[in-house]
Design an enzyme around this catalytic site. Structure first.
Site, mmCIF file in Angstrom:
data_model
loop_
_atom_site.group_PDB
_atom_site.id
_atom_site.type_symbol
_atom_site.label_atom_id
_atom_site.label_comp_id
_atom_site.label_asym_id
_atom_site.label_seq_id
_atom_site.Cartn_x
_atom_site.Cartn_y
_atom_site.Cartn_z
ATOM 1 N N LYS A 1 2.610 10.013 8.120
ATOM 2 C CA LYS A 1 1.946 9.565 9.353
ATOM 3 C C LYS A 1 2.545 10.188 10.629
ATOM 4 C CE LYS A 1 -0.812 5.892 7.663
ATOM 5 N NZ LYS A 1 -0.554 5.087 6.472
ATOM 6 N N ASP B 58 9.224 2.534 1.523
ATOM 7 C CA ASP B 58 8.042 3.231 2.026
ATOM 8 C C ASP B 58 8.000 2.993 3.538
ATOM 9 O OD1 ASP B 58 5.564 4.090 2.873
ATOM 10 O OD2 ASP B 58 4.489 3.364 1.099
ATOM 11 N N PHE C 109 0.857 -1.187 0.000
ATOM 12 C CA PHE C 109 0.000 0.000 0.000
ATOM 13 C C PHE C 109 0.887 1.229 0.000
ATOM 14 C CE2 PHE C 109 -2.442 3.436 1.947
ATOM 15 C CZ PHE C 109 -3.574 3.409 1.156
HETATM 16 C C1 LIG Z 1 -0.790 5.379 5.047
HETATM 17 C C2 LIG Z 1 0.220 4.903 4.073
HETATM 18 C C3 LIG Z 1 0.392 5.536 2.839
HETATM 19 C C4 LIG Z 1 -0.489 6.667 2.364
HETATM 20 O O1 LIG Z 1 -0.465 7.794 3.198
HETATM 21 P P1 LIG Z 1 -1.585 8.923 3.015
HETATM 22 O O2 LIG Z 1 -1.160 9.984 3.992
HETATM 23 O O3 LIG Z 1 -2.902 8.307 3.342
HETATM 24 O O4 LIG Z 1 -1.539 9.375 1.619
HETATM 25 C C5 LIG Z 1 1.392 5.069 2.002
HETATM 26 N N1 LIG Z 1 2.161 4.033 2.351
HETATM 27 C C6 LIG Z 1 2.040 3.405 3.540
HETATM 28 C C7 LIG Z 1 2.949 2.282 3.886
HETATM 29 C C8 LIG Z 1 1.043 3.802 4.429
HETATM 30 O O5 LIG Z 1 0.892 3.155 5.583
#
Ligand SMILES: *Cc1c(COP(=O)(O)O)cnc(C)c1O
Length: 394
Positions: A243, A214, A129
């Site tokens: 985050k 990521d 994700f």
């Molecule tokens: C939450 C998340 C995203 C996306 O972040 P947003 O602030 O919702 O755009 C991307 N990668 C990872 C691993 C995430 O946990």
């Protein structure tokens, strides 16, 4: 009739009024232990006094000036991140998806500017994700994200998370980078071991690829290190963060080495809000706490305590919680019953958690919890297991 708020979420019917530390209070005055943290965002809990002071002071001085001018808070935050990481340079934005997309653009530009314009492709992992923009859903390519949104963006090749043979086999002369989450968050707290990350780094070195991590969910202390890749003893070339970095204020950042960021010259990328003084005050205040001596050690200790407690819970309640996963304060319980039922029961008993793929319930508490919060969460998890157990006496 369509609701006034576009109905893109299946929301729980609860409205919170205030928060204090690890607790949230709803509009009926009911208190909840918050092991969701707004999906790993409120890393220092709610209304942390240092963040409140830092933001209150900044609110009275200056909110926004745009990136047409220097921003002192960006220079300070970037310098601190660089000092503490592999990175030589940082781009600031407002969300995870934007931070990830900055990384994607940086990689494309690197290929272009280093005379390998044919290398437009990036290898991603199944179950990944990276956000909800068209590029980030194209990279994750999960049915629930992409269905109905085709055509997707070209340039991604997907392999199974944790499978090195597939990874090596997927590399072509067009490949420029490998993108991976150290632990998959939304995918269900899937962890392939630190050896996997070390091996992915080695594959990148062997084939001249950039490693794009990521760390939006795994970063900012969540696993007991500032960034999860530190456990693997490797460094990426590009990393996106969001985050927890703003403690609840929208902040994203893309960190890179000087070599990888070669194409990110004036005009290459931008953001109107990105890195504004208010956001930078929040993120610098978060770092004040996270980089204080002993803070990350205490996260590591409390994470191990939670992990041990969850492991014991899984031993006692295998029908409801067949498996524990995760590292530090990024823990997951795979569920016997649908995770939505478990989440609703936990909420009824005053514990907030988050769903994830693989029928997992995620526990993402603020990094400032104490032993008593761990005990309270484990007690509620046990109570819910007893309640949901098929043979439970009424
Ligand atoms: C939450 C998340 C995203 C996306 O972040 P947003 O602030 O919702 O755009 C991307 N990668 C990872 C691993 C995430 O946990």
């Amino acid at each position: 009739m369509i609701p006034a708020v576009m109905p893109t979420y299946a929301r729980a019917d609860v409205v919170f009024e205030r928060g204090e530390g690890a607790y949230l209070v709803d509009t009926d005055g009911r208190k909840y232990l918050d092991f969701a943290s707004g999906v790993a965002v409120t890393a220092l809990g709610h209304a942390h006094p240092h963040l409140v002071t830092a933001l209150t002071e900044q609110v009275q001085k200056l909110w926004h000036t745009s990136n047409l001018f220097r921003v002192a808070g960006q220079e300070k935050l970037a310098a601190r991140l660089i000092e503490r990481t592999f990175a030589d340079t940082v781009f600031f934005c407002n969300s995870g998806a934007e931070a990830w997309e900055c990384g994607l653009k940086l990689i494309r530009k690197y290929a272009h500017d280093t005379g390998q314009p044919e290398r437009t492709r990036i290898i991603t992992c199944g179950g990944a994700f990276h956000g909800r923009t068209l590029a980030s859903i194209s990279a994750a390519n999960q049915e629930k994200l992409v269905k109905g949104f085709e055509p997707l963006l070209e340039g991604f090749d997907q392999v199974s998370f944790g499978n090195l043979n597939e990874l090596r086999a997927a590399i072509t002369p067009q490949t420029m980078a490998i993108c991976v989450e150290p632990l998959q968050g939304e995918g269900g707290i899937r962890f392939a071991g630190w050896d996997y990350l070390t091996a992915v780094r080695a594959v990148c070195d062997e084939f001249g690829l950039l490693l794009f991590l990521d760390e939006i969910q795994t970063g900012m202390g969540r696993t007991g290190k500032l960034f999860a890749h530190e456990w693997a003893g490797i460094t990426p070339d590009v990393m996106c963060v969001a985050k927890g970095i703003g403690g609840g204020f929208p902040v994203g950042a893309c960190l890179a080495t000087e070599k990888a960021a070669v194409g990110m010259t004036a005009g290459a990328h931008g953001s109107t809000y990105g890195g504004n003084p208010l956001a930078m005050a929040a993120a610098n205040a978060v770092l004040d706490i996270m980089l204080a001596p002993g803070f990350l050690d205490s996260v590591d200790r409390i994470g191990q305590l939670l992990q041990r407690g969850l492991a014991q819970l899984v031993d006692r309640q295998p029908a409801i919680y067949p498996e524990r996963r995760g590292v530090g304060l990024m823990q997951g319980l795979r569920c016997g019953p649908p995770n939505t039922e478990v989440l609703a029961a936990l909420r009824r008993h005053g514990l907030l958690a988050v769903g994830a793929g693989d029928n997992v319930v995620r526990l993402l508490p603020p990094l400032v919890i104490g032993d008593d919060h761990v005990d309270e969460a484990l007690t509620i998890l046990e109570r819910v297991a007893v309640e949901l157990a098929p043979e439970a006496p009424e």
